[in-house]
Structure formats: structure tokens, C-alpha cells
Design a protein around this motif. Structure first.
Motif, PDB file in Angstrom:
ATOM      1  N   GLU A   2       0.831  -1.211   0.000  1.00 22.79           N
ATOM      2  CA  GLU A   2       0.000   0.000   0.000  1.00 22.79           C
ATOM      3  C   GLU A   2       0.862   1.257   0.000  1.00 22.79           C
ATOM      4  O   GLU A   2       0.544   2.227  -0.679  1.00 22.79           O
ATOM      5  CB  GLU A   2      -0.963   0.000   1.190  1.00 22.79           C
ATOM      6  CG  GLU A   2      -2.061  -1.048   1.086  1.00 22.79           C
ATOM      7  CD  GLU A   2      -2.836  -0.979  -0.226  1.00 22.79           C
ATOM      8  OE1 GLU A   2      -3.268   0.119  -0.617  1.00 22.79           O
ATOM      9  OE2 GLU A   2      -2.998  -2.040  -0.865  1.00 22.79           O
ATOM     10  N   GLU A   3       1.950   1.232   0.758  1.00 25.23           N
ATOM     11  CA  GLU A   3       2.866   2.383   0.780  1.00 25.23           C
ATOM     12  C   GLU A   3       3.501   2.580  -0.587  1.00 25.23           C
ATOM     13  O   GLU A   3       3.644   3.708  -1.068  1.00 25.23           O
ATOM     14  CB  GLU A   3       3.943   2.185   1.855  1.00 25.23           C
ATOM     15  CG  GLU A   3       4.994   3.278   1.877  1.00 25.23           C
ATOM     16  CD  GLU A   3       4.458   4.668   2.194  1.00 25.23           C
ATOM     17  OE1 GLU A   3       5.108   5.651   1.763  1.00 25.23           O
ATOM     18  OE2 GLU A   3       3.410   4.790   2.844  1.00 25.23           O
ATOM     19  N   LYS A   5       2.206   1.742  -3.502  1.00 21.68           N
ATOM     20  CA  LYS A   5       1.175   2.288  -4.392  1.00 21.68           C
ATOM     21  C   LYS A   5       0.956   3.777  -4.131  1.00 21.68           C
ATOM     22  O   LYS A   5       0.795   4.561  -5.067  1.00 21.68           O
ATOM     23  CB  LYS A   5      -0.134   1.520  -4.227  1.00 21.68           C
ATOM     24  CG  LYS A   5      -0.088   0.115  -4.767  1.00 21.68           C
ATOM     25  CD  LYS A   5      -1.430  -0.553  -4.537  1.00 21.68           C
ATOM     26  CE  LYS A   5      -1.359  -2.038  -4.761  1.00 21.68           C
ATOM     27  NZ  LYS A   5      -2.652  -2.682  -4.499  1.00 21.68           N
ATOM     28  N   HIS A   6       0.953   4.162  -2.854  1.00 26.62           N
ATOM     29  CA  HIS A   6       0.790   5.584  -2.528  1.00 26.62           C
ATOM     30  C   HIS A   6       1.929   6.412  -3.117  1.00 26.62           C
ATOM     31  O   HIS A   6       1.706   7.486  -3.684  1.00 26.62           O
ATOM     32  CB  HIS A   6       0.711   5.786  -1.013  1.00 26.62           C
ATOM     33  CG  HIS A   6       0.669   7.224  -0.625  1.00 26.62           C
ATOM     34  ND1 HIS A   6      -0.450   8.011  -0.798  1.00 26.62           N
ATOM     35  CD2 HIS A   6       1.622   8.043  -0.117  1.00 26.62           C
ATOM     36  CE1 HIS A   6      -0.178   9.245  -0.405  1.00 26.62           C
ATOM     37  NE2 HIS A   6       1.069   9.290   0.012  1.00 26.62           N
ATOM     38  N   LYS A   9       1.436   6.735  -6.858  1.00 33.17           N
ATOM     39  CA  LYS A   9       0.381   7.710  -7.164  1.00 33.17           C
ATOM     40  C   LYS A   9       0.895   9.137  -6.998  1.00 33.17           C
ATOM     41  O   LYS A   9       0.623  10.010  -7.831  1.00 33.17           O
ATOM     42  CB  LYS A   9      -0.834   7.476  -6.262  1.00 33.17           C
ATOM     43  CG  LYS A   9      -1.572   6.206  -6.575  1.00 33.17           C
ATOM     44  CD  LYS A   9      -2.698   5.975  -5.582  1.00 33.17           C
ATOM     45  CE  LYS A   9      -3.355   4.624  -5.786  1.00 33.17           C
ATOM     46  NZ  LYS A   9      -4.478   4.415  -4.847  1.00 33.17           N
ATOM     47  N   SER A  23      -4.697  10.151  -3.777  1.00 33.28           N
ATOM     48  CA  SER A  23      -5.665   9.197  -3.237  1.00 33.28           C
ATOM     49  C   SER A  23      -6.884   9.023  -4.141  1.00 33.28           C
ATOM     50  O   SER A  23      -7.636   8.057  -3.995  1.00 33.28           O
ATOM     51  CB  SER A  23      -6.105   9.624  -1.834  1.00 33.28           C
ATOM     52  OG  SER A  23      -6.682  10.918  -1.875  1.00 33.28           O
ATOM     53  N   ASP A  27      -6.402   2.057  -7.792  1.00 30.40           N
ATOM     54  CA  ASP A  27      -5.299   1.115  -8.030  1.00 30.40           C
ATOM     55  C   ASP A  27      -5.403   0.438  -9.391  1.00 30.40           C
ATOM     56  O   ASP A  27      -4.388   0.136 -10.011  1.00 30.40           O
ATOM     57  CB  ASP A  27      -5.254   0.049  -6.937  1.00 30.40           C
ATOM     58  CG  ASP A  27      -4.846   0.620  -5.576  1.00 30.40           C
ATOM     59  OD1 ASP A  27      -4.412   1.786  -5.514  1.00 30.40           O
ATOM     60  OD2 ASP A  27      -4.976  -0.120  -4.584  1.00 30.40           O
ATOM     61  N   ASN A  71      -1.520  -0.630 -10.036  1.00 26.74           N
ATOM     62  CA  ASN A  71      -1.207  -2.017  -9.660  1.00 26.74           C
ATOM     63  C   ASN A  71      -0.160  -2.635 -10.577  1.00 26.74           C
ATOM     64  O   ASN A  71       0.759  -3.315 -10.100  1.00 26.74           O
ATOM     65  CB  ASN A  71      -2.476  -2.880  -9.665  1.00 26.74           C
ATOM     66  CG  ASN A  71      -3.265  -2.749  -8.392  1.00 26.74           C
ATOM     67  OD1 ASN A  71      -2.735  -2.420  -7.340  1.00 26.74           O
ATOM     68  ND2 ASN A  71      -4.557  -3.005  -8.473  1.00 26.74           N
TER      69      ASN A  71
END
Length: 81
Positions: A2-3, A5-6, A9, A23, A27, A71
Motif C-alpha cells: 500500500e505504501e 502504491k501511494h 500515485k 488518493s 489502483d 497495480n
């Protein structure tokens, strides 16, 4: 993951000067269709991945499939880390 992916982004928003919050990017959201990512933007994202994550993007990595979504990008970064 998750980190990762953040961070991806955040890098996408900064590198492509998007007027959205990191945010707000889903994904699995198709980056090309949703944000108008073209071949120039793909190159900018590849450079961003190299700078941000220290991965080396090779010619075979420059495919639509790799940059389809957050993703798919995360999977490549994770495999190269």
C-alpha cells in the motif's frame, strides 16, 4: 504494498502535473484512458520510477501493459526492487 502504491500515485501526480489528489487515483484505474497518458508521459513515468525507486527500466518495460494502472506499475517496481 500500500505504501508503494501511494508513492507511485504521488509520483504520477507530480510528474504529469495532474490536478487530482493521489488518493483519487484508483489502483486498477486505466491511466491512459482516464488521465490521457501518452508515450511522452510514459517516458516521464519511467524516469520517475528510476529516480524515486532506484529501479532500472529496460526497453522491454516500456509497454502499455506495464503502465496500465498503479497495480501493474507496482508489480514491476516490486519485482525489480
Amino acid at each position: 504494498m500500500e505504501e508503494l502504491k501511494h508513492r507511485i500515485k504521488q509520483m504520477i501526480v507530480e510528474r504529469l502535473f495532474l490536478q487530482v489528489e493521489p488518493s483519487d487515483i484508483g489502483d486498477d484505474e486505466p491511466l491512459m484512458e482516464t488521465y490521457g497518458v501518452d508515450s511522452v508521459a510514459l517516458f516521464e513515468l519511467a524516469v520517475g520510477l528510476e529516480d524515486e525507486f532506484g529501479v532500472s527500466m529496460e526497453d522491454r518495460d516500456f509497454s502499455v501493459d506495464v503502465f496500465r494502472s498503479v497495480n501493474t506499475i507496482a508489480k514491476v517496481v516490486e519485482a525489480k526492487s
